[in-house]
Design an enzyme around this catalytic site. Structure first.
Site, PDB file in Angstrom:
ATOM      1  NE  ARG A 132     -16.810 -11.995  64.302  1.00 36.68           N
ATOM      2  CZ  ARG A 132     -16.005 -11.667  63.295  1.00 36.68           C
ATOM      3  NH1 ARG A 132     -14.816 -12.236  63.179  1.00 36.68           N
ATOM      4  NH2 ARG A 132     -16.362 -10.745  62.433  1.00 36.68           N
ATOM      5  CG  ASP A 155     -11.926  -5.295  59.755  1.00 39.76           C
ATOM      6  OD1 ASP A 155     -11.733  -4.768  60.866  1.00 39.76           O
ATOM      7  OD2 ASP A 155     -12.486  -6.392  59.627  1.00 39.76           O
ATOM      8  CD  GLU A 156     -15.590  -6.650  56.945  1.00 36.93           C
ATOM      9  OE1 GLU A 156     -15.983  -7.309  55.991  1.00 36.93           O
ATOM     10  OE2 GLU A 156     -15.504  -7.103  58.095  1.00 36.93           O
ATOM     11  CE1 TYR A 198      -8.210 -13.160  55.506  1.00 33.58           C
ATOM     12  CE2 TYR A 198     -10.587 -13.179  55.777  1.00 33.58           C
ATOM     13  CZ  TYR A 198      -9.379 -12.511  55.841  1.00 33.58           C
ATOM     14  OH  TYR A 198      -9.339 -11.195  56.250  1.00 33.58           O
ATOM     15  CD1 TRP A 219      -8.460  -6.694  55.171  1.00 37.00           C
ATOM     16  CD2 TRP A 219     -10.015  -8.197  54.631  1.00 37.00           C
ATOM     17  NE1 TRP A 219      -9.674  -6.071  55.214  1.00 37.00           N
ATOM     18  CE2 TRP A 219     -10.661  -6.978  54.891  1.00 37.00           C
ATOM     19  CE3 TRP A 219     -10.798  -9.306  54.276  1.00 37.00           C
ATOM     20  CZ2 TRP A 219     -12.042  -6.802  54.793  1.00 37.00           C
ATOM     21  CZ3 TRP A 219     -12.176  -9.143  54.186  1.00 37.00           C
ATOM     22  CH2 TRP A 219     -12.775  -7.906  54.441  1.00 37.00           C
ATOM     23  CG  HIS A 262     -15.651  -5.545  62.892  1.00 33.86           C
ATOM     24  ND1 HIS A 262     -16.317  -6.730  62.667  1.00 33.86           N
ATOM     25  CD2 HIS A 262     -15.240  -5.123  61.669  1.00 33.86           C
ATOM     26  CE1 HIS A 262     -16.288  -7.017  61.367  1.00 33.86           C
ATOM     27  NE2 HIS A 262     -15.651  -6.058  60.740  1.00 33.86           N
ATOM     28  CB  THR A 296     -13.830 -18.739  65.441  1.00 30.32           C
ATOM     29  OG1 THR A 296     -14.008 -17.501  66.145  1.00 30.32           O
ATOM     30  CG2 THR A 296     -12.382 -19.123  65.446  1.00 30.32           C
ATOM     31  CD  GLU A 297     -17.287 -15.082  61.229  1.00 31.77           C
ATOM     32  OE1 GLU A 297     -16.288 -15.806  61.083  1.00 31.77           O
ATOM     33  OE2 GLU A 297     -17.302 -13.876  60.904  1.00 31.77           O
ATOM     34  CG  ASP A 307     -15.139  -8.857  65.365  1.00 32.91           C
ATOM     35  OD1 ASP A 307     -16.170  -8.267  65.000  1.00 32.91           O
ATOM     36  OD2 ASP A 307     -14.196  -9.098  64.593  1.00 32.91           O
TER      37      ASP A 307
HETATM   38  C1  ACM Z   1     -11.511  -9.048  57.688  1.00 33.99           C
HETATM   39  O1  ACM Z   1     -11.584 -10.204  57.220  1.00 33.99           O
HETATM   40  N1  ACM Z   1     -12.614  -8.331  57.865  1.00 33.99           N
HETATM   41  C2  ACM Z   1     -10.262  -8.455  58.072  1.00 33.99           C
END
Ligand code: ACM
Ligand code: ZN
Length: 761
Positions: A165, A325-326, A417, A392, A271, A468-469, A194
């Protein structure tokens, strides 16, 4: 047992307990397993030598100790291979021991650090360095006689740093590793890839760093809202960076010298916008890049295998993280290749296709002698048989995986986090997600109760994750890490029965000076005053209690609008007030302000007799706590999920407050909220405040237009007005809603107004 023997036994236990308790002055973090003090001191002087056992293979440990003594005490100690008095002995026993176990004795003969491995000796040296710092007021290094036995509770003591990020330059990564090393952490999970940035040189696919590492900066739009790769030298504003293979080798070697494994993360199958904008042929639809690799294309697997073949050459450690993830799966369900894959493999759902993807990669990673680790979504559709899971989304994924016999690393968003805020103050720097303070992390137990007794060994440990957004500099990274990493280190290194929160807080006080001496930017959020208000109905007075998370430092305050100094009133118990007060409070440590100030007006005008009439009803899901929420003495913080906000969609916010009796007032104000980045809440366009004595004739004391702010960060705006002191029985507040979100907003639909806490004086 007779009474006197019992007394004697208790006395003995108390004395032993006291003896075993570390003197807080040393403030060793994480707390060692056992510390016993003896009478006497050993002073390191210019005749002291460093004895290095001839089987020690790690010259950097001696160098580190030598440089520390030189830099801090101007002592240049000679190295020796002869056992002698007045020496710091570094001895490797070579016996079996827990990885990282060491002992230290300080006595007449000097310091003896023994480890079964070099790693143990390294940890002993970290402890010794902490015993000699901070050096404030210390002229020469003098050490109490002591005997320490120490070993870690968990094998995996880590932190993840997202460099995708925002790119973190090589030297800053080393500074992050230094903080891990001083806290005896041993895993550095490097999130190198990412959707909005590819950060690792891959020879077979040069576009990944020619273009995937660079993005166009698009005005006020965040890159995750509108991401487009570019090249470093393109016209216009460009953001990015990457690590060459040489950089990576340097970081891995740097970490290795500090006994830290580096775990690279190469995200797949989601991602992955950056990679897929460079190589669209591995996307399901080459025109619409969703950021998810096509699972039906064998070329995708070849591409990722070629990348992994280069990655494993750079990272000698056993684990390779594949993200997982996601994953948005819509593109798979529309893609012919993916459909054929599902048919051929007999897969019923997109989750099973994801599982196919991960299992296929796992076989390849295994063939490269590495262990696959992935985020807990890899459980969906079936986990590869050898996979390790990083939990997570809470600890549930970890529980399921461990109970099924898989290794697990815990890193639940709450509390681990590190991108979440660590304080509630409006002065906190930007953060993301929830709220994780120091003591929540300290209290974290990596082994949840729901794990079967015979499966506990599958919990390798835990780690904190720093996305780190919102984090763009080393100084902000340090702020988010410290002192939370200090708390995490004690949760992972120190055995549960040796943890003691009160003692930790005292040690933290020493540690703060140590961190300061090292030039680190640590957070003072845990030293920021917070408040509670009570009301004594009989005596008709309010009581304002002040506290802070650590409750270890003095709070000073003023009530006259001025900033508190070390000479201001010391908070010693609830502040009583019967008329509104303007509080300015601050924590002081060694005579200096620390943390953020607490500045609030606490109002008294709203008694039980007071009634609120709403012109438009507030939304039940954002009631703020009901009809009295606007003056309950709970100031909502800069987060859309704070239940203290009262919210209304589309319509204007309109309230009429009947104070129940005439009250002398000279000020009315309240807070409004906006968070474009995460909510549909926007500031009103206009606010009108009027007051009345009879409920019929109103006197407008404020009519303010509010300019639209396109800033993505949360805003709390206080709108208020001073006026000539007068008797007031009614207050009317109207805040105009823009009704619908503007065209440029990230969301569509009704605009919301969030209001809270009316202050009157
Ligand atoms: C995550 O926070 N998407 C692993
Ligand atoms: Zn596809």
């Amino acid at each position: 047992m007779d009474f006197s023997r019992l007394t004697l036994l208790i006395l003995l236990l108390v004395v032993t307990a006291c003896k075993n308790t570390e003197q807080p002055k040393m403030g060793i973090i994480p707390q060692p397993s056992e510390i016993k003090y003896q009478e006497g001191v050993f002073a390191i002087n210019d005749k002291t030598v460093i004895f290095v056992g001839n089987n020690i293979e790690a010259p950097q440990i001696t160098n580190e100790l030598g440089s520390f003594l030189k830099d801090n005490f101007n002592l240049s100690l000679e190295l020796s291979t002869v056992v002698q008095d007045n020496a710091i002995h570094l001895i490797k026993s070579g016996e079996d021991g827990e990885n990282g176990a060491y002992s230290m004795t300080i006595g007449k003969e000097g310091v003896v650090i023994k480890g079964s491995t070099d790693q143990g000796i390294f940890y002993g040296v970290q402890t010794l360095k902490q015993m000699l710092s901070p050096k404030v007021g210390v002229k020469e290094p003098v050490l109490n006689f002591v005997s320490i036995q120490d070993s870690p509770a968990y094998k995996w003591r880590g932190m993840m740093l997202d460099v995708a990020r925002h790119f973190v330059p090589k030297d800053s990564v080393k500074k992050v590793i230094d903080i891990l090393a001083m806290h005896k952490l041993n895993k550095f999970h490097w999130h190198l890839v990412d959707g909005i940035g590819w950060r690792i040189q891959i020879d077979a696919y040069p576009e990944l760093t020619n273009k995937g590492a660079w993005r166009k900066v698009k005005g006020d739009k965040k890159p995750w809202e509108d991401f487009e790769i570019t090249s470093k030298d393109a016209e216009g504003e460009v953001y990015g960076g990457y690590y060459t293979k040489e950089d990576i080798r340097e970081i891995v070697a740097y970490a290795r010298e500090r006994y830290i494994d580096v775990i690279p993360e190469i995200e797949m199958p989601g991602h992955s916008e950056a990679a897929l904008q460079c190589y669209p042929e591995f996307s399901c639809d080459t025109d619409v890049i969703t950021g998810v690799y096509c699972a039906g294309n064998d070329g995708t697997f070849q591409f990722l295998q070629n990348i992994i073949s280069e990655v494993v050459e750079l990272f000698p450690n056993e684990y390779l993280h594949i993200g997982g993830d996601e994953v948005g799966k819509e593109s798979w369900l529309k893609c012919d290749k993916c459909k054929i894959r599902m048919q051929r493999e007999g897969l019923q759902t997109a989750e099973e296709l994801q599982s196919y993807f991960v299992k296929r990669m796992e076989k390849f990673i295994h063939s490269k002698n590495r262990k696959l680790i992935g985020w807990d979504e890899i459980l969906e559709g079936g986990l590869p048989e050898r996979a390790t899971v990083m939990s997570w989304r809470g600890v549930e994924g970890g529980i399921e995986a461990a109970n099924a016999g898989h290794d697990v690393v815990m890193s639940p968003g709450d509390p681990l986090y590190l991108d979440h805020s660590q304080g509630k103050s409006e002065y906190e720097p930007p953060s993301w997600g929830g709220y994780n303070n120091v003591l929540k992390i300290y209290d974290f137990d990596p082994i949840p109760k729901d794990i079967a007794l015979d499966k506990k060994q599958h919990i390798l440990g835990a780690q904190g994750n720093l996305w780190t957004e919102q984090v763009k500099s080393l100084s902000h990274i340090q702020y988010m890490m410290l002192p939370r990493i200090s708390a995490l280190s004690e949760a992972l290194w120190t055995k549960a029965d040796k943890k003691n929160k009160e003692h930790f807080i005292k040690k933290l006080d020493v540690h703060f000076d140590r961190l300061k001496e090292l030039g680190y930017n640590f957070s003072g959020s845990s030293l920021t005053p917070d408040y509670d208000v009570s009301y004594d109905k009989i005596n008709k007075v309010f009581g304002l209690s002040l506290h802070n998370e650590l409750d270890f430092y003095e709070i000073r305050y003023t009530l006259d609008g001025s900033n508190p100094t070390v000479h201001s009133e010391l908070y010693a118990g609830p502040i009583e007030y019967a008329t509104s007060i303007e509080l300015n409070a601050m924590c002081f440590r060694n005579g200096k302000p620390i943390g953020f100030p607490l500045k609030k007006m606490f109002s008294t005008g709203f008694g039980d007799q007071c009634k609120v009439i709403y012109g438009n009803a507030y939304d039940e899901t954002y009631s703020g706590g009901g009809d009295k929420a606007l003056f309950d003495n709970k100031f909502a913080i800069a987060r859309g999920d704070d239940p203290s906000w009262q919210g209304i969609p589309q319509k204007d916010f309109e309230v009429l407050i009947d104070l129940g009796s005439a009250t002398e007032l000279s000020y009315v104000g309240l807070n409004f909220f906006q968070d474009i980045g995460a909510t549909s809440v926007m500031l009103p366009t206009q606010v009108i405040i009027s007051i009345s004595m009879d409920g019929e004739n109103y006197n407008t004391v404020l009519d303010e237009s509010i300019a639209t702010q396109e800033k993505r960060e949360p805003i709390i705006k206080h709108i208020g007005s001073e006026f000539e002191k007068q008797e007031v029985a009614y207050i009317k507040i109207i805040a105009k809603n823009r009704s619908v979100l503007p065209e440029w907003h990230l969301r569509k639909g009704p605009a919301w107004i969030f209001a809270d806490e009316i202050s009157v004086k």
